[in-house]
Motif scaffolding. Sequence first.
Motif, PDB file in Angstrom:
ATOM      1  N   LEU A 163       1.284  -1.325   0.565  1.00  0.00           N
ATOM      2  CA  LEU A 163       0.006   0.425   0.127  1.00  0.00           C
ATOM      3  C   LEU A 163       1.002   1.855   0.290  1.00  0.00           C
ATOM      4  CD1 LEU A 163      -2.612  -0.581   1.965  1.00  0.00           C
ATOM      5  CD2 LEU A 163      -2.883  -0.025  -0.248  1.00  0.00           C
ATOM      6  N   ILE A 164       2.009   1.190   1.216  1.00  0.00           N
ATOM      7  CA  ILE A 164       2.520   2.697   1.074  1.00  0.00           C
ATOM      8  C   ILE A 164       3.115   2.507  -0.846  1.00  0.00           C
ATOM      9  CG2 ILE A 164       4.998   3.626   2.154  1.00  0.00           C
ATOM     10  CD1 ILE A 164       4.047   2.309   4.707  1.00  0.00           C
ATOM     11  N   HIS A 165       4.010   1.357  -1.437  1.00  0.00           N
ATOM     12  CA  HIS A 165       4.528   1.501  -2.704  1.00  0.00           C
ATOM     13  C   HIS A 165       3.280   2.023  -3.994  1.00  0.00           C
ATOM     14  CE1 HIS A 165       7.093   0.535  -5.691  1.00  0.00           C
ATOM     15  NE2 HIS A 165       5.944  -0.080  -6.713  1.00  0.00           N
ATOM     16  N   VAL A 166       2.413   1.736  -3.278  1.00  0.00           N
ATOM     17  CA  VAL A 166       1.133   2.602  -4.045  1.00  0.00           C
ATOM     18  C   VAL A 166       0.649   4.532  -4.174  1.00  0.00           C
ATOM     19  CG1 VAL A 166      -0.794   2.469  -4.638  1.00  0.00           C
ATOM     20  CG2 VAL A 166      -0.420  -0.003  -4.547  1.00  0.00           C
ATOM     21  N   MET A 167       0.995   4.380  -2.596  1.00  0.00           N
ATOM     22  CA  MET A 167       0.869   5.695  -2.680  1.00  0.00           C
ATOM     23  C   MET A 167       2.505   6.286  -3.022  1.00  0.00           C
ATOM     24  SD  MET A 167      -1.018   5.705   1.453  1.00  0.00           S
ATOM     25  CE  MET A 167       0.036   5.352   2.124  1.00  0.00           C
ATOM     26  N   GLU A 193      -6.221   9.286  -9.956  1.00  0.00           N
ATOM     27  CA  GLU A 193      -6.619   7.677 -11.111  1.00  0.00           C
ATOM     28  C   GLU A 193      -5.288   6.783 -10.756  1.00  0.00           C
ATOM     29  OE1 GLU A 193      -7.275  11.159 -15.017  1.00  0.00           O
ATOM     30  OE2 GLU A 193      -5.109   9.911 -15.092  1.00  0.00           O
ATOM     31  N   GLU A 194      -4.285   7.495 -10.590  1.00  0.00           N
ATOM     32  CA  GLU A 194      -2.742   6.273 -10.029  1.00  0.00           C
ATOM     33  C   GLU A 194      -3.798   5.244  -8.801  1.00  0.00           C
ATOM     34  OE1 GLU A 194       0.172   5.733 -11.369  1.00  0.00           O
ATOM     35  OE2 GLU A 194      -0.847   6.718 -12.616  1.00  0.00           O
ATOM     36  N   LEU A 195      -4.518   5.678  -7.372  1.00  0.00           N
ATOM     37  CA  LEU A 195      -4.580   5.223  -6.625  1.00  0.00           C
ATOM     38  C   LEU A 195      -5.991   4.192  -6.989  1.00  0.00           C
ATOM     39  CD1 LEU A 195      -4.485   7.871  -3.638  1.00  0.00           C
ATOM     40  CD2 LEU A 195      -3.074   6.112  -4.520  1.00  0.00           C
ATOM     41  N   ARG A 215      -6.429   3.086 -10.159  1.00  0.00           N
ATOM     42  CA  ARG A 215      -6.048   1.687 -10.881  1.00  0.00           C
ATOM     43  C   ARG A 215      -5.699   0.963 -10.163  1.00  0.00           C
ATOM     44  NH1 ARG A 215      -1.403   3.999 -14.573  1.00  0.00           N
ATOM     45  NH2 ARG A 215      -3.563   5.396 -15.154  1.00  0.00           N
ATOM     46  N   ALA A 216      -4.083   1.190  -8.531  1.00  0.00           N
ATOM     47  CA  ALA A 216      -3.745   0.005  -8.120  1.00  0.00           C
ATOM     48  C   ALA A 216      -5.101  -0.454  -7.324  1.00  0.00           C
ATOM     49  CB  ALA A 216      -2.959   0.838  -6.936  1.00  0.00           C
ATOM     50  N   ARG A 217      -6.176   0.157  -6.501  1.00  0.00           N
ATOM     51  CA  ARG A 217      -7.032  -0.359  -5.554  1.00  0.00           C
ATOM     52  C   ARG A 217      -8.420  -0.110  -6.146  1.00  0.00           C
ATOM     53  NH1 ARG A 217      -2.665  -2.103  -4.807  1.00  0.00           N
ATOM     54  NH2 ARG A 217      -1.869  -3.187  -2.499  1.00  0.00           N
ATOM     55  N   PRO A 218      -8.535  -0.735  -6.696  1.00  0.00           N
ATOM     56  CA  PRO A 218     -10.063  -0.521  -7.417  1.00  0.00           C
ATOM     57  C   PRO A 218     -11.000  -0.672  -6.858  1.00  0.00           C
ATOM     58  CG  PRO A 218      -9.265  -2.228  -8.580  1.00  0.00           C
ATOM     59  CD  PRO A 218      -8.141  -1.558  -8.036  1.00  0.00           C
ATOM     60  N   ASP A 219     -10.757  -1.023  -5.154  1.00  0.00           N
ATOM     61  CA  ASP A 219     -11.851  -1.240  -5.153  1.00  0.00           C
ATOM     62  C   ASP A 219     -12.304  -0.065  -3.257  1.00  0.00           C
ATOM     63  OD1 ASP A 219      -9.771  -2.065  -4.212  1.00  0.00           O
ATOM     64  OD2 ASP A 219     -10.773  -3.998  -2.729  1.00  0.00           O
ATOM     65  N   PHE A 220     -11.249   0.699  -3.190  1.00  0.00           N
ATOM     66  CA  PHE A 220     -11.307   1.225  -2.604  1.00  0.00           C
ATOM     67  C   PHE A 220     -12.231   2.700  -3.191  1.00  0.00           C
ATOM     68  CE2 PHE A 220      -6.596   1.293  -0.137  1.00  0.00           C
ATOM     69  CZ  PHE A 220      -6.630  -0.470   0.135  1.00  0.00           C
ATOM     70  N   ILE A 221     -12.915   3.498  -2.098  1.00  0.00           N
ATOM     71  CA  ILE A 221     -13.402   4.561  -2.409  1.00  0.00           C
ATOM     72  C   ILE A 221     -12.770   5.302  -2.394  1.00  0.00           C
ATOM     73  CG2 ILE A 221     -15.269   5.932  -0.794  1.00  0.00           C
ATOM     74  CD1 ILE A 221     -16.744   3.652  -0.030  1.00  0.00           C
ATOM     75  N   PHE A 222     -12.322   6.841  -2.664  1.00  0.00           N
ATOM     76  CA  PHE A 222     -11.634   7.553  -2.816  1.00  0.00           C
ATOM     77  C   PHE A 222     -12.476   8.807  -2.722  1.00  0.00           C
ATOM     78  CE2 PHE A 222      -9.956  11.409  -4.675  1.00  0.00           C
ATOM     79  CZ  PHE A 222      -8.537  11.701  -4.763  1.00  0.00           C
TER      80      PHE A 222
END
Length: 268
Positions: A7-11, A56-58, A60-67
């Motif tokens: 997750l930290i890598h994604v952020m 977009e970036e977040l 793409r990596a975690r489509p199930d998370f709410i932004f």
Amino acid sequence: MTQSSALIHVMDRAARKAGRALVRDFGEVELLQVSKKGAADFVSAADLRAEQTLKEELARARPDFIFEGEETGVGAGSGKTRWLVDPLDGTTNFLHGIPHFAISIAVVEDGKITAGLVYSPLLDEVYSAASGEGAFVGRRRLRVSARSALKESLIATGIPYLGRGDHKHYLSTLECVMGKVAGIRRFGSAALDLAYVAAGRFDGFWEFGLKPWDVAAGIILVREAGGFVTDARGGEDMLGTGDIVAGNGAIHQELRTLLSPLGMPAAA
Ligand code: IPD
Ligand code: CA
Ligand code: CA
């Protein structure tokens, strides 16, 4: 790779991408200072662009998370986990050409902050933390300061802007704290203020009326660096109230003892 380091890598990746554009835009702001309105519009556009990139970036990596972002609000979805994002914390600094601003991203699961990252694109400093795994700047572990005497401590704060917050109440807190500490700083980015508490640069921090995206990542950074964060009364609903007192154990306690008798600010 553990779940939280992934997750930290994604952020990290998303923040670096949005940060590159912010650095380019920051270089342009000074050229635009001729017209105040022009510069303000340019900064709002830069802010929004940064949030779109992060979204977009977040996603793409975690489509199930709410932004949820400061500029675009809460996105679609029904999952229990959300990204909480401030694409540009320190907008006033950015607008005035002052090189102190950050991107703040947190992961909140069922109301609990489980990971966070604050990125200073100009210094290329990444502050990150995950529940139970410590706080880091780059690969270096962070630890809050060991200073326990208020009179030796450097405390950060946020002063309410024109038309916002309870100025009278804030001034009573400032008067009280400034007579007891070595120095006070108002740097203009709550996310970095908290990251600096985690890094032991500031011994403590207080501010009222902050938004959840200003502080969510900073809160987990301070806690994972061994510090404490509550509101002035010791309550834990900082994402709800926006009132924050942070520091190492001793300074957090001392600040609370000074601030709690002054009450909480009136609703803005
Ligand atoms: C602001 C900064 C500032 C704090 C303000 C915030 P923004 O966020 O964190 O330090 O004092 O209350 O609104 O507007 O630059 O994202
Ligand atoms: Ca902010
Ligand atoms: Ca912002």
